[in-house]
Design a protein around this motif. Structure first.
Motif, short mmCIF file in Angstrom:
data_model
loop_
_atom_site.label_atom_id
_atom_site.label_comp_id
_atom_site.label_asym_id
_atom_site.label_seq_id
_atom_site.Cartn_x
_atom_site.Cartn_y
_atom_site.Cartn_z
N ALA A 31 0.85 -1.18 0.00
CA ALA A 31 0.00 0.00 0.00
C ALA A 31 0.90 1.24 0.00
N MET A 32 0.45 2.26 -0.71
CA MET A 32 1.27 3.46 -0.83
C MET A 32 0.41 4.69 -0.67
N GLY A 33 1.07 5.78 -0.33
CA GLY A 33 0.33 7.01 -0.13
C GLY A 33 1.13 8.21 -0.57
N TRP A 34 0.41 9.31 -0.74
CA TRP A 34 1.02 10.61 -1.00
C TRP A 34 0.69 11.54 0.17
N PHE A 35 1.69 12.29 0.57
CA PHE A 35 1.55 13.29 1.62
C PHE A 35 2.15 14.59 1.10
N ARG A 36 1.86 15.68 1.78
CA ARG A 36 2.47 16.95 1.39
C ARG A 36 2.75 17.80 2.62
N GLN A 37 3.73 18.67 2.47
CA GLN A 37 4.08 19.57 3.56
C GLN A 37 4.40 20.94 2.98
N ALA A 38 3.64 21.93 3.41
CA ALA A 38 3.87 23.30 3.00
C ALA A 38 4.76 23.97 4.05
N PRO A 39 5.47 25.04 3.68
CA PRO A 39 6.34 25.73 4.63
C PRO A 39 5.57 26.17 5.87
N GLY A 40 6.11 25.86 7.03
CA GLY A 40 5.49 26.27 8.27
C GLY A 40 4.29 25.45 8.70
N GLU A 42 2.42 21.37 9.13
CA GLU A 42 2.70 19.96 9.35
C GLU A 42 2.42 19.16 8.08
N ARG A 43 3.07 18.03 7.99
CA ARG A 43 2.81 17.14 6.87
C ARG A 43 1.38 16.63 6.95
N GLU A 44 0.72 16.56 5.81
CA GLU A 44 -0.66 16.10 5.80
C GLU A 44 -0.88 15.03 4.74
N PHE A 45 -1.83 14.18 5.03
CA PHE A 45 -2.21 13.11 4.12
C PHE A 45 -2.91 13.69 2.90
N THR A 89 0.30 24.31 -3.08
CA THR A 89 1.75 24.45 -3.08
C THR A 89 2.35 23.77 -1.86
N ALA A 90 3.27 22.85 -2.10
CA ALA A 90 3.89 22.08 -1.02
C ALA A 90 4.93 21.15 -1.60
N ARG A 91 5.67 20.53 -0.72
CA ARG A 91 6.54 19.43 -1.14
C ARG A 91 5.73 18.15 -0.97
N TYR A 92 5.68 17.36 -2.01
CA TYR A 92 4.88 16.14 -2.02
C TYR A 92 5.78 14.93 -1.85
N PHE A 93 5.39 14.07 -0.93
CA PHE A 93 6.16 12.88 -0.60
C PHE A 93 5.31 11.64 -0.85
N GLY A 107 9.95 8.81 0.43
CA GLY A 107 10.83 9.39 -0.57
C GLY A 107 11.34 10.75 -0.13
N GLN A 108 12.15 11.35 -0.98
CA GLN A 108 12.73 12.66 -0.68
C GLN A 108 11.78 13.79 -1.00
N GLY A 109 10.77 13.51 -1.80
CA GLY A 109 9.79 14.54 -2.10
C GLY A 109 10.06 15.25 -3.41
N THR A 110 9.00 15.86 -3.93
CA THR A 110 9.10 16.67 -5.14
C THR A 110 8.26 17.93 -4.93
N GLN A 111 8.81 19.06 -5.31
CA GLN A 111 8.17 20.35 -5.04
C GLN A 111 7.11 20.67 -6.08
N VAL A 112 5.96 21.07 -5.59
CA VAL A 112 4.88 21.55 -6.44
C VAL A 112 4.58 22.99 -6.04
#
Length: 116
Positions: A31-40, A42-45, A89-93, A107-112
């Motif tokens: 099972a896999m998922g995507w999360f994202r974290q915007a500056p300032g 918390e990471r969110e599902f 806008t966030a870094r997506y993991f 993963g290391q993430g990719t910026q959107v």
């Protein structure tokens, strides 16, 4: 140990689309998922998909705009993102859950970046 490599991020105008990819090492399927974290913030599902791809889940904020899918032959998960907002806008993991719901590898993430 599972290694994950994300790709597909970039700069897009509001209302545009992007497709993220996450390639997992090895042949085992999880099972896999995507999360994202915007500056300032918390990471969110964002979204998740079962090992066989027959079950998906989305955060309310992206439902009906984002679609998660997978190619088990390539051991790759995708996130199609449409109607993007500046708030996306966030870094997506991407992450792997060997024993859901806990995610074990990231993963290391990719910026959107979505410009308004």
């Amino acid at each position: 140990q599972v290694q994950l490599v994300e790709s597909g991020g970039g700069l897009v105008q509001a209302g545009g689309s992007l497709r993220l990819s996450c390639a997992a090492s090895g042949r085992a399927l999880y099972a896999m998922g995507w999360f994202r974290q915007a500056p300032g913030k918390e990471r969110e599902f964002v979204a998740s998909i079962s090992r066989r791809g027959d079950s998906t889940s989305y955060a309310d904020s992206v439902k009906d705009r984002f679609t998660i899918s997978r190619s088990n032959g390539k051991n790759t998960v995708y996130l199609q993102m449409n109607s993007l907002y500046a708030e996306d806008t966030a870094r997506y993991f991407c992450a792997v859950a060997v024993y859901p719901p806990k995610y074990d590898y990231w993963g290391q993430g990719t910026q959107v970046t979505v410009s308004s």
